[in-house]
Design a protein around this motif. Structure first.
Motif: not given
Length: 126
Positions: A6-7, A9, A22, A20, A120-121
């Motif tokens: 994931e990226s 965030g 995936c 986001l 991811t936050q």
């Protein structure tokens, strides 16, 4: 071996947007259902959205319906979650999950997914 990464965030103000991603490696998205889940501090993990493995049938949790959109780019082997009109209650770690699927319906239960990303936050400030 299948990996999901994931990226996208980050920190955003209420009303803002994030997308986001995936990215899957080790297999294609064909016959592979993908879902997004989230977990806020002190709360259980909850389903957010899913996309079926055979066709792009999607579903959403009531709390995000109309604000979030899940989509799949097979050429990039990536599933996206576009999040608009974000609220502070959307703050959580977001995880993507994937699993083999020969159905036309997205999975909504975590137990149906075999592979998980690291998360991811997403933080939404008021």
């Amino acid at each position: 071996q299948v990996q999901l990464v994931e990226s996208g965030g980050g920190l955003v103000q209420a009303g803002g947007s994030l997308r986001l991603s995936c990215a899957a490696s080790g297999r294609t998205l064909s016959m592979y259902a993908v879902g997004w889940f989230r977990q806020a501090p002190g709360k259980e993990r909850e389903f957010v959205s899913g996309i079926a493995g055979i066709v792009s049938v999607t579903n959403y949790a009531d709390s995000v319906k109309g604000r979030f959109t899940i989509s799949r780019d097979s050429a990039k082997n990536t599933v996206y979650l576009q999040m608009n009109s974000l609220k502070p209650e959307d703050t959580a770690v977001y995880y993507c999950a994937g699993g083999y699927s020969d159905t036309y319906y997205p999975y909504t239960q975590g137990r149906d997914y075999e592979n998980w990303g690291q998360g991811t936050q997403v933080t939404v400030s008021s």
